[in-house]
Design an enzyme around this catalytic site. Structure first.
Site, PDB file in Angstrom:
ATOM      1  N   HIS A  16      13.871  32.398  84.857  1.00 47.57           N
ATOM      2  CA  HIS A  16      13.329  31.743  86.057  1.00 47.57           C
ATOM      3  C   HIS A  16      14.121  32.203  87.267  1.00 47.57           C
ATOM      4  O   HIS A  16      15.152  31.625  87.610  1.00 47.57           O
ATOM      5  CB  HIS A  16      13.400  30.215  85.877  1.00 47.57           C
ATOM      6  CG  HIS A  16      12.771  29.421  86.986  1.00 47.57           C
ATOM      7  ND1 HIS A  16      12.319  28.134  86.815  1.00 47.57           N
ATOM      8  CD2 HIS A  16      12.525  29.716  88.284  1.00 47.57           C
ATOM      9  CE1 HIS A  16      11.820  27.677  87.945  1.00 47.57           C
ATOM     10  NE2 HIS A  16      11.951  28.621  88.867  1.00 47.57           N
ATOM     11  N   HIS A  18      13.092  33.978  91.217  1.00 48.98           N
ATOM     12  CA  HIS A  18      12.107  34.522  92.167  1.00 48.98           C
ATOM     13  C   HIS A  18      12.774  35.689  92.876  1.00 48.98           C
ATOM     14  O   HIS A  18      13.824  35.489  93.511  1.00 48.98           O
ATOM     15  CB  HIS A  18      11.702  33.457  93.187  1.00 48.98           C
ATOM     16  CG  HIS A  18      11.145  32.218  92.550  1.00 48.98           C
ATOM     17  ND1 HIS A  18       9.787  31.978  92.447  1.00 48.98           N
ATOM     18  CD2 HIS A  18      11.761  31.160  91.966  1.00 48.98           C
ATOM     19  CE1 HIS A  18       9.592  30.824  91.833  1.00 48.98           C
ATOM     20  NE2 HIS A  18      10.780  30.299  91.523  1.00 48.98           N
ATOM     21  N   HIS A 196       5.438  26.221  87.275  1.00 43.59           N
ATOM     22  CA  HIS A 196       6.387  25.229  87.757  1.00 43.59           C
ATOM     23  C   HIS A 196       5.718  23.856  87.644  1.00 43.59           C
ATOM     24  O   HIS A 196       4.589  23.668  88.118  1.00 43.59           O
ATOM     25  CB  HIS A 196       6.720  25.469  89.236  1.00 43.59           C
ATOM     26  CG  HIS A 196       7.662  26.616  89.499  1.00 43.59           C
ATOM     27  ND1 HIS A 196       7.451  27.885  89.036  1.00 43.59           N
ATOM     28  CD2 HIS A 196       8.822  26.659  90.218  1.00 43.59           C
ATOM     29  CE1 HIS A 196       8.453  28.663  89.447  1.00 43.59           C
ATOM     30  NE2 HIS A 196       9.289  27.957  90.167  1.00 43.59           N
ATOM     31  N   GLU A 199       9.278  19.522  88.803  1.00 40.31           N
ATOM     32  CA  GLU A 199      10.474  19.779  89.630  1.00 40.31           C
ATOM     33  C   GLU A 199      10.541  18.630  90.631  1.00 40.31           C
ATOM     34  O   GLU A 199      11.339  17.706  90.483  1.00 40.31           O
ATOM     35  CB  GLU A 199      10.366  21.143  90.338  1.00 40.31           C
ATOM     36  CG  GLU A 199      11.555  21.460  91.248  1.00 40.31           C
ATOM     37  CD  GLU A 199      11.356  22.741  92.089  1.00 40.31           C
ATOM     38  OE1 GLU A 199      10.216  23.213  92.249  1.00 40.31           O
ATOM     39  OE2 GLU A 199      12.378  23.252  92.608  1.00 40.31           O
ATOM     40  N   ASP A 278      16.536  30.682  92.889  1.00 43.68           N
ATOM     41  CA  ASP A 278      16.625  31.435  94.154  1.00 43.68           C
ATOM     42  C   ASP A 278      18.108  31.565  94.517  1.00 43.68           C
ATOM     43  O   ASP A 278      18.605  30.898  95.432  1.00 43.68           O
ATOM     44  CB  ASP A 278      15.866  30.689  95.262  1.00 43.68           C
ATOM     45  CG  ASP A 278      14.408  30.507  94.908  1.00 43.68           C
ATOM     46  OD1 ASP A 278      13.645  31.477  95.037  1.00 43.68           O
ATOM     47  OD2 ASP A 278      14.033  29.396  94.478  1.00 43.68           O
TER      48      ASP A 278
END
Ligand code: HPA
Ligand code: ZN
Length: 333
Positions: A16, A18, A196, A199, A278
């Protein structure tokens, strides 16, 4: 071996991340200059200072703005290559990378420009760093299902270069159910699917991702714990959750790392993995995420071992490759 050394020594798979979220301010500055694109910051320091966010949406606003300097194939290559160097430093030996084509095609950058740059970096990472990788195309859920279909159509001629599709961006108010048909089409084309869910959004969105999108993994999923019946389902199906601890802390999904539920989920038998999401924005790459939870939750050697084994088992590599890495993990501990 102490815990820090163990974390560094273990081979890991990242499931996971990005690619647009690995964009370091230094590289953003350099690419903005060579493309002669104005950004509203005078220095790398100013970029970092602008990174104030308190939830998913305030982060996404900054993240999409940063991606606007990416224009040429080489920009996407440089972005991905910089991430692979971080993988190498953290002993991440396999990674499954999300990319958001709509963020780029909506600005007039061709789909092939994005894909070719990323793919060339993936090929070089295998050749030069011995890191394997897959690419996962994410649909932006704040945009329409029609736009997702158009993106899938653009991608299908290149489907041998993409392992699957995912669903990201603003979760609340954009449930998985809105993308049922485009995910069915992607599956019919032989693509794997992830989304996703859970979250910021409720456990109900995790149910939808399972039942309507028929996902192979849930990204995040930490709010599943609010629903005991869902927990039983995840455990029974050995459904992987790609958990991102530093992301959860920065976006205030949790107030304090000591309250993160990853250890509880692991102890209950949920197939959790550790990931960076990220990393340029959330304060660290793979090992930083491990250090943060290991310290805050006092993770044992067995728990660390299980987390990295889970990362390979939940990955989209072959069974033979999975076994190879699991044997290596057993040999280290
Ligand atoms: N959640 C949803 N969308 C995203 C994220 C995230 O953590 N990071 C980049 N796009
Ligand atoms: Zn994410």
């Amino acid at each position: 071996m102490d815990r820090t050394a163990l974390i560094r020594a273990l081979p890991k798979a990242e499931l996971h991340v990005h690619i647009e979220g690995t964009f370091e301010p230094e590289l953003m500055f350099a690419i903005a200059q060579r493309n002669q694109i104005e950004i509203p910051y005078k220095s790398v320091e100013e970029v970092k200072q602008a990174y104030h966010f308190h939830n998913l949406q305030s982060f996404l606003d900054i993240y999409y703005a940063g991606a606007h300097v990416l224009i040429q194939e080489q920009d996407f290559y440089d972005l991905a290559w910089a991430y692979f160097e971080k993988c190498h430093a953290d002993h991440v030996v396999h990674t499954e990378i999300f990319f958001d084509p709509q963020t780029h095609t909506d600005r007039g950058v061709a789909f092939e420009t994005v894909l070719n740059g990323l793919k060339r970096a993936c090929d070089d990472a295998k050749a030069r760093l011995d890191i394997s990788s897959h690419l996962i195309l994410c649909f932006l859920r704040h945009l329409s299902e029609e736009a997702a279909f158009a993106t899938l159509e653009q991608a299908l001629p290149y489907k041998d270069q993409i392992i699957g599709v995912g669903l990201d961006s603003s979760e609340v108010g954009h449930p998985p159910s809105g993308f049922e048909r485009v995910f069915a089409r992607a599956r019919a084309e032989g693509l794997l699917v992830v989304a996703h869910a859970g979250e910021e959004g409720p456990a109900e969105y995790v149910w939808e991702a399972l039942d309507l999108l028929k996902v192979n993994r849930i990204d995040h999923g930490v709010r599943s714990e609010e629903d005991p019946e869902l927990m039983q389902r995840l455990i029974a199906e050995k459904m992987p959750l790609t958990v991102c601890p530093l992301s959860n802390l920065k976006l205030r999904v949790v107030d304090d790392m000591a309250q993160h539920n990853i250890q509880r989920l692991l102890q209950q038998g949920v197939h959790v993995t550790v990931n960076s999401d990220d990393p340029s924005y959330f304060g660290g790459y793979m090992n930083d995420n491990f250090f943060a939870i290991a310290d805050a939750l006092d993770l044992s050697t067995d728990e660390l071992k299980q987390l990295v084994k889970n990362s390979f088992e939940a990955s989209f590599i072959s069974d033979a490759e999975k076994q190879k890495w699991i044997r290596q993990i057993d040999a280290i501990v």
